[in-house]
Design a protein around this motif. Sequence first.
Motif, PDB file in Angstrom:
ATOM      1  N   ALA A 188       0.829  -1.211   0.000  1.00  0.00           N
ATOM      2  CA  ALA A 188       0.000   0.000   0.000  1.00  0.00           C
ATOM      3  C   ALA A 188       0.861   1.257   0.000  1.00  0.00           C
ATOM      4  CB  ALA A 188      -0.928  -0.011   1.208  1.00  0.00           C
ATOM      5  N   ALA A 189       1.949   1.244   0.778  1.00  0.00           N
ATOM      6  CA  ALA A 189       2.837   2.408   0.838  1.00  0.00           C
ATOM      7  C   ALA A 189       3.497   2.663  -0.518  1.00  0.00           C
ATOM      8  CB  ALA A 189       3.901   2.195   1.915  1.00  0.00           C
ATOM      9  N   LEU A 190       3.964   1.599  -1.160  1.00  0.00           N
ATOM     10  CA  LEU A 190       4.614   1.761  -2.468  1.00  0.00           C
ATOM     11  C   LEU A 190       3.628   2.247  -3.516  1.00  0.00           C
ATOM     12  CD1 LEU A 190       6.899  -1.417  -2.520  1.00  0.00           C
ATOM     13  CD2 LEU A 190       7.577   0.948  -2.087  1.00  0.00           C
ATOM     14  N   LEU A 191       2.400   1.754  -3.472  1.00  0.00           N
ATOM     15  CA  LEU A 191       1.383   2.233  -4.407  1.00  0.00           C
ATOM     16  C   LEU A 191       1.072   3.712  -4.182  1.00  0.00           C
ATOM     17  CD1 LEU A 191      -1.125  -0.776  -4.522  1.00  0.00           C
ATOM     18  CD2 LEU A 191       0.305   0.083  -6.404  1.00  0.00           C
ATOM     19  N   ALA A 192       1.003   4.109  -2.914  1.00  0.00           N
ATOM     20  CA  ALA A 192       0.738   5.521  -2.603  1.00  0.00           C
ATOM     21  C   ALA A 192       1.860   6.403  -3.126  1.00  0.00           C
ATOM     22  CB  ALA A 192       0.569   5.696  -1.091  1.00  0.00           C
ATOM     23  N   ILE A 193       3.114   5.978  -2.909  1.00  0.00           N
ATOM     24  CA  ILE A 193       4.254   6.757  -3.402  1.00  0.00           C
ATOM     25  C   ILE A 193       4.224   6.852  -4.919  1.00  0.00           C
ATOM     26  CG2 ILE A 193       6.780   6.749  -3.634  1.00  0.00           C
ATOM     27  CD1 ILE A 193       6.840   5.457  -0.804  1.00  0.00           C
ATOM     28  N   TYR A 194       3.857   5.759  -5.565  1.00  0.00           N
ATOM     29  CA  TYR A 194       3.846   5.715  -7.031  1.00  0.00           C
ATOM     30  C   TYR A 194       2.756   6.607  -7.628  1.00  0.00           C
ATOM     31  CZ  TYR A 194       3.627   3.836 -11.764  1.00  0.00           C
ATOM     32  OH  TYR A 194       3.614   3.709 -13.143  1.00  0.00           O
ATOM     33  N   HIS A 195       1.574   6.598  -7.009  1.00  0.00           N
ATOM     34  CA  HIS A 195       0.433   7.278  -7.624  1.00  0.00           C
ATOM     35  C   HIS A 195       0.236   8.716  -7.152  1.00  0.00           C
ATOM     36  CE1 HIS A 195      -1.187   3.946  -9.958  1.00  0.00           C
ATOM     37  NE2 HIS A 195      -0.999   3.145  -8.918  1.00  0.00           N
ATOM     38  N   LEU A 196       0.675   9.037  -5.937  1.00  0.00           N
ATOM     39  CA  LEU A 196       0.423  10.381  -5.418  1.00  0.00           C
ATOM     40  C   LEU A 196       1.442  11.380  -5.966  1.00  0.00           C
ATOM     41  CD1 LEU A 196      -0.403   9.610  -1.672  1.00  0.00           C
ATOM     42  CD2 LEU A 196      -2.008  10.228  -3.486  1.00  0.00           C
ATOM     43  N   PRO A 197       1.039  12.615  -6.191  1.00  0.00           N
ATOM     44  CA  PRO A 197       2.004  13.649  -6.587  1.00  0.00           C
ATOM     45  C   PRO A 197       2.953  13.939  -5.430  1.00  0.00           C
ATOM     46  CG  PRO A 197      -0.126  14.634  -6.087  1.00  0.00           C
ATOM     47  CD  PRO A 197      -0.336  13.149  -6.057  1.00  0.00           C
ATOM     48  N   PRO A 198       4.136  14.493  -5.729  1.00  0.00           N
ATOM     49  CA  PRO A 198       5.150  14.677  -4.663  1.00  0.00           C
ATOM     50  C   PRO A 198       4.831  15.768  -3.663  1.00  0.00           C
ATOM     51  CG  PRO A 198       5.937  15.572  -6.748  1.00  0.00           C
ATOM     52  CD  PRO A 198       4.652  14.867  -7.054  1.00  0.00           C
ATOM     53  N   THR A 199       3.760  16.526  -3.873  1.00  0.00           N
ATOM     54  CA  THR A 199       3.391  17.568  -2.912  1.00  0.00           C
ATOM     55  C   THR A 199       1.924  17.407  -2.523  1.00  0.00           C
ATOM     56  OG1 THR A 199       2.886  19.072  -4.750  1.00  0.00           O
ATOM     57  CG2 THR A 199       5.073  19.242  -3.759  1.00  0.00           C
ATOM     58  N   PRO A 200       1.567  17.666  -1.254  1.00  0.00           N
ATOM     59  CA  PRO A 200       2.476  18.006  -0.160  1.00  0.00           C
ATOM     60  C   PRO A 200       3.329  16.797   0.234  1.00  0.00           C
ATOM     61  CG  PRO A 200       0.265  17.682   0.678  1.00  0.00           C
ATOM     62  CD  PRO A 200       0.164  17.596  -0.804  1.00  0.00           C
ATOM     63  N   ARG A 201       4.603  17.030   0.417  1.00  0.00           N
ATOM     64  CA  ARG A 201       5.551  15.928   0.587  1.00  0.00           C
ATOM     65  C   ARG A 201       5.283  15.114   1.843  1.00  0.00           C
ATOM     66  NH1 ARG A 201      11.810  16.247  -1.281  1.00  0.00           N
ATOM     67  NH2 ARG A 201      12.409  14.111  -0.735  1.00  0.00           N
ATOM     68  N   LEU A 202       4.888  15.773   2.907  1.00  0.00           N
ATOM     69  CA  LEU A 202       4.643  15.067   4.165  1.00  0.00           C
ATOM     70  C   LEU A 202       3.565  14.006   3.997  1.00  0.00           C
ATOM     71  CD1 LEU A 202       5.053  14.757   7.231  1.00  0.00           C
ATOM     72  CD2 LEU A 202       3.334  16.564   7.547  1.00  0.00           C
ATOM     73  N   LEU A 203       2.513  14.330   3.261  1.00  0.00           N
ATOM     74  CA  LEU A 203       1.417  13.379   3.077  1.00  0.00           C
ATOM     75  C   LEU A 203       1.701  12.377   1.969  1.00  0.00           C
ATOM     76  CD1 LEU A 203      -1.673  15.761   3.449  1.00  0.00           C
ATOM     77  CD2 LEU A 203      -0.709  14.216   5.148  1.00  0.00           C
ATOM     78  N   SER A 204       2.287  12.857   0.863  1.00  0.00           N
ATOM     79  CA  SER A 204       2.472  12.005  -0.302  1.00  0.00           C
ATOM     80  C   SER A 204       3.612  11.012  -0.140  1.00  0.00           C
ATOM     81  CB  SER A 204       2.720  12.868  -1.541  1.00  0.00           C
ATOM     82  OG  SER A 204       1.609  13.703  -1.804  1.00  0.00           O
ATOM     83  N   TRP A 205       4.707  11.451   0.501  1.00  0.00           N
ATOM     84  CA  TRP A 205       5.865  10.585   0.659  1.00  0.00           C
ATOM     85  C   TRP A 205       6.191  10.303   2.123  1.00  0.00           C
ATOM     86  CZ3 TRP A 205       9.993  12.552  -3.424  1.00  0.00           C
ATOM     87  CH2 TRP A 205       9.496  12.287  -4.709  1.00  0.00           C
ATOM     88  N   GLY A 206       5.933  11.264   3.002  1.00  0.00           N
ATOM     89  CA  GLY A 206       6.274  11.084   4.409  1.00  0.00           C
ATOM     90  C   GLY A 206       5.434  10.009   5.082  1.00  0.00           C
ATOM     91  N   VAL A 207       4.128  10.093   4.955  1.00  0.00           N
ATOM     92  CA  VAL A 207       3.246   9.109   5.584  1.00  0.00           C
ATOM     93  C   VAL A 207       3.473   7.709   5.004  1.00  0.00           C
ATOM     94  CG1 VAL A 207       0.843   8.434   5.935  1.00  0.00           C
ATOM     95  CG2 VAL A 207       1.523  10.819   6.286  1.00  0.00           C
ATOM     96  N   PRO A 208       3.549   7.542   3.668  1.00  0.00           N
ATOM     97  CA  PRO A 208       3.873   6.203   3.151  1.00  0.00           C
ATOM     98  C   PRO A 208       5.235   5.694   3.631  1.00  0.00           C
ATOM     99  CG  PRO A 208       2.944   7.545   1.410  1.00  0.00           C
ATOM    100  CD  PRO A 208       3.170   8.457   2.575  1.00  0.00           C
ATOM    101  N   SER A 209       6.202   6.591   3.771  1.00  0.00           N
ATOM    102  CA  SER A 209       7.508   6.172   4.304  1.00  0.00           C
ATOM    103  C   SER A 209       7.366   5.662   5.724  1.00  0.00           C
ATOM    104  CB  SER A 209       8.494   7.345   4.267  1.00  0.00           C
ATOM    105  OG  SER A 209       8.784   7.738   2.930  1.00  0.00           O
TER     106      SER A 209
END
Length: 340
Positions: free
Chosen positions: A220-241
Amino acid sequence: MLISVQALRALAAWTVVCHHFMQIFFDFKASGSVGQLFIDKGAVGVDVFFVISGLVIFLSTEHKPLPPARFLLYRLIRIVPAYWLYTVLMGLLVVFAQPLLPDQTVDWSHFLLSLLFIPAENPGGYGIYPTLNVGWTLNYEMLFYVLFAWALLFRLQVRVLVVAALLFAVCEAWTGFGWISGFYRSDIVYEFLLGIAIGMLHRRGWIASGGWLPLLGIGAALLAIYHLPPTPRLLSWGVPSAVLVMSCLALERYVEGSRLLKWLGDCSYSVYLMHVLVLSAGGFLARRYGIDPYLMFAVCVLAIGAGSWLSYEWVEKRSYRWLKARIDGEAVENLSRQKY
């Protein structure tokens, strides 16, 4: 030592390596889907680093009555020697081997600010980056260490709240007043809080060991990183990380005896610091002698792997032990003087 976290740290470092490979060898222009993936998403390795940093700092201090100054000294002697070494090497390459780094220039005032972890406009004119460009993340790390040191004055249960309040004050209020650099006005700084929160959950036993559920979390985290835009970074990449980190923690029992994963994690800081130097040399040789970029990348990977091991063993580990022995020895001596 959490081997699952070490493995994820290594994966994050090599993801950043692939991201910069696409930058240095192809100027972020991909001809395939894999290359485009590393161009668009490879920088997420930094977000994973920040979450892991918050987790590790929290867990490493939870049972230690560590004075803030001593905590900062320990973090400095862990981070600074290798960073200064590769910053100096980068400066020397820019001065004496300019064709390797045609877009880089050295200004000695900027070089000094880089060594001191003070954000400043790079003399190359492409943004707020230190002489060793990847060191921009360490400017955030140092801010986090300073603020976490203050949080050590409070009881364990409220440290995440104290750090959160300090981060908000510094990165939102103080940057708004112009008291510190606007560089820190970024939501990426709050990813350290995610790591601390995971540490608190882990300490209370709320991250249960499992098999299929953590794997679902990773997917689920990898799919979120792949599909979500890079901003806002905290939500798009931080939470999946953060989900990746928690999922890996839940898989700890499957990897806890792996020496290979531990070794890869141990070397990840040197991988991160040195890889741009190696890739820049590799890119120059590939262009000059018409070498296939992917063949040269394979050579660079071997060089980074071997170099990072030597760097960890001979620079990171030895400098830390030597400096820590002297700091601890001085502390014991001062305590003896107070007693007598």
